[in-house]
Design a protein around this motif. Structure first.
Motif, PDB file in Angstrom:
ATOM      1  N   ASN A   1      33.154  47.893  33.101  1.00  0.00           N
ATOM      2  CA  ASN A   1      33.815  48.474  34.058  1.00  0.00           C
ATOM      3  C   ASN A   1      33.767  47.998  35.376  1.00  0.00           C
ATOM      4  O   ASN A   1      34.619  47.714  36.201  1.00  0.00           O
ATOM      5  CB  ASN A   1      33.578  50.043  34.049  1.00  0.00           C
ATOM      6  N   THR A   2      32.670  47.614  35.785  1.00  0.00           N
ATOM      7  CA  THR A   2      32.229  46.911  36.988  1.00  0.00           C
ATOM      8  C   THR A   2      33.159  45.518  37.098  1.00  0.00           C
ATOM      9  O   THR A   2      33.966  45.113  37.973  1.00  0.00           O
ATOM     10  CB  THR A   2      30.811  46.516  37.287  1.00  0.00           C
TER      11      THR A   2
ATOM     12  N   TYR B   1      36.827  45.997  37.788  1.00  0.00           N
ATOM     13  CA  TYR B   1      37.221  46.571  38.898  1.00  0.00           C
ATOM     14  C   TYR B   1      37.180  45.130  39.801  1.00  0.00           C
ATOM     15  O   TYR B   1      37.736  44.961  40.674  1.00  0.00           O
ATOM     16  CB  TYR B   1      36.698  47.415  39.509  1.00  0.00           C
ATOM     17  N   SER B   2      36.049  44.460  39.401  1.00  0.00           N
ATOM     18  CA  SER B   2      35.759  43.244  40.193  1.00  0.00           C
ATOM     19  C   SER B   2      36.979  42.172  39.937  1.00  0.00           C
ATOM     20  O   SER B   2      37.605  41.585  40.727  1.00  0.00           O
ATOM     21  CB  SER B   2      34.706  42.515  40.016  1.00  0.00           C
TER      22      SER B   2
ATOM     23  N   THR C   1      43.171  51.683  34.126  1.00  0.00           N
ATOM     24  CA  THR C   1      41.695  52.311  34.489  1.00  0.00           C
ATOM     25  C   THR C   1      42.093  53.928  35.045  1.00  0.00           C
ATOM     26  O   THR C   1      41.249  54.410  35.112  1.00  0.00           O
ATOM     27  CB  THR C   1      41.330  51.506  35.970  1.00  0.00           C
ATOM     28  N   LYS C   2      43.193  54.221  35.486  1.00  0.00           N
ATOM     29  CA  LYS C   2      43.500  55.324  36.161  1.00  0.00           C
ATOM     30  C   LYS C   2      44.274  56.216  35.230  1.00  0.00           C
ATOM     31  O   LYS C   2      44.197  57.594  35.457  1.00  0.00           O
ATOM     32  CB  LYS C   2      44.463  55.191  37.355  1.00  0.00           C
TER      33      LYS C   2
ATOM     34  N   MET D   1      40.039  43.216  39.358  1.00  0.00           N
ATOM     35  CA  MET D   1      41.322  43.639  40.085  1.00  0.00           C
ATOM     36  C   MET D   1      41.091  43.159  41.754  1.00  0.00           C
ATOM     37  O   MET D   1      42.284  42.747  42.309  1.00  0.00           O
ATOM     38  CB  MET D   1      41.267  45.040  39.835  1.00  0.00           C
TER      39      MET D   1
END
Length: 360
Positions: free
Chosen positions: A16-17, A20-21, A188-189, A23
């Motif tokens: 997950n990290t 997001y990184s 992710t959303k 993105m």
């Protein structure tokens, strides 16, 4: 909680990290690509307009000359032919634009920064896909979230492979980073699913074969669709110049730096034609898997139906080009319709239609 479960949760958090990184870095790459276009050449109607309006005598005068030595020791001066690309309609001979940066030093600097950031974001995204696989101890495409993050990584990886092969695709960077950001945002959303084991119907080696080929096909179809969209804009620009109209300064700044309409048309056709056999295999592999999982090869499930509709749409696109001579705008529109079918099969069927694939 046992150690194995803790380790899986740890790698899920790592994944997950990393996503997001990725993105965040894609956002920086997107902004750098915007700067590349802004600070690149804002040339007035130049290369394209000259190719559309120059007389044969002017073209020969503008072409560099070369000298050749004859057998008697004398020399002769020959005109070097101007290299142009024949358009899809056969009515315009237009050279490719100089590229997204327009050949300017500042634009090229931002372009190189954008590509470097894209490479970094792709590495982070790929690492996120790999750590997701480690967290669930299987291939990471058992649901829409995993499919989406893998699709994005494959699409960007394919684009970077074209760049490494010296193909003129840098113009695609802005569109690519923007759409990959949208893809990861949805993943992710909207589609996010906690790390978990597969439902029984997916627990098969056919998951590796069928879904991986579907992901790769979709990534390449996406690049083909990007080429078709760019073609439609560039073709309208060239047609306007050919009529003697004056495009806006913004259109000139952007479109005069892109490959010619003929080059974009050829690019879209080649990538779609190259991956179409693999899409055919994807459908066949899915049918075989359905026979193993559900005891029938074809049951008119919505996912099966739309996979076949997508195949028919791309088959019509390729057939029209090969037999009816469809090139240019008609072919581009048909190719985009085919990609829209793929997108509906990817998003719409899973989100809005109930079927045996609803668990995805």
């Amino acid at each position: 909680m046992n150690l194995a479960a803790a380790t899986n949760e740890t790698f899920a958090e790592y994944s997950n990290t990393l996503i997001y990184s990725a993105m965040a870095v894609y956002t920086l790459a997107f902004l750098a690509h915007i700067a590349e276009w802004i600070f690149g050449s804002r040339s007035k109607v130049g290369r394209t307009a000259a190719a559309l309006t120059a007389t044969p005598a002017e073209a020969r005068a503008a072409a560099p000359a070369v000298q050749v030595r004859g057998k008697d020791g004398g020399t002769a001066v020959l005109d070097k032919p101007k290299v142009v690309t024949r358009s899809a309609t056969g009515s315009r001979d237009v050279p490719d634009g100089p590229g997204a940066a327009g050949g300017t030093e500042k634009g090229d600097l931002y372009g190189r920064i954008a590509i470097s950031l894209t490479v970094l974001a792709w590495a982070l995204q790929t690492a996120g896909v790999v750590t997701r696989a480690i967290s669930v101890e299987r291939v990471p495409w058992g649901n829409m979230y995993e499919f989406s993050i893998t699709f994005g990584a494959v699409a960007v990886g394919t684009y970077l492979a074209f760049l490494a092969a010296k193909k003129n695709v840098r113009w695609m960077g802005l569109l690519l980073t923007g759409t990959i950001l949208a893809d990861l945002g949805l993943a992710t959303k909207v589609f996010y699913t906690e790390s978990d084991q597969l439902v029984p119907a997916l627990d098969s080696y056919w998951l590796v074969i069928h879904v991986s080929t579907a992901i790769f096909c979709g990534a390449v179809f996406y690049l083909g669709a990007a080429g078709s969209v760019a073609y439609l804009f560039r073709d309208s620009y060239e047609a306007k110049l050919a009529r003697g109209d004056k495009p806006s300064a913004f259109a000139t700044s952007v479109l005069d730096r892109m490959p010619s309409a003929a080059t974009l048309d050829k690019f879209a056709y080649r990538v779609n034609a190259a991956v179409f056999p693999l899409w055919t295999f994807t459908i066949i592999a899915g049918a075989i898997w359905a026979g193993d999982a559900w005891g029938r090869y074809w049951g008119w499930d919505p996912k099966e139906v739309w996979s076949f509709i997508t195949w028919v749409a791309y088959a019509c696109y390729l057939h029209a080009r090969a037999t009816a001579g469809w090139k240019g705008r008609k072919a581009a529109v048909l190719g985009l319709i085919a990609f829209a079918c793929w997108l509906w099969n990817y998003y719409g069927v899973n989100m809005f239609v109930q079927g045996l694939h609803s668990y995805a």
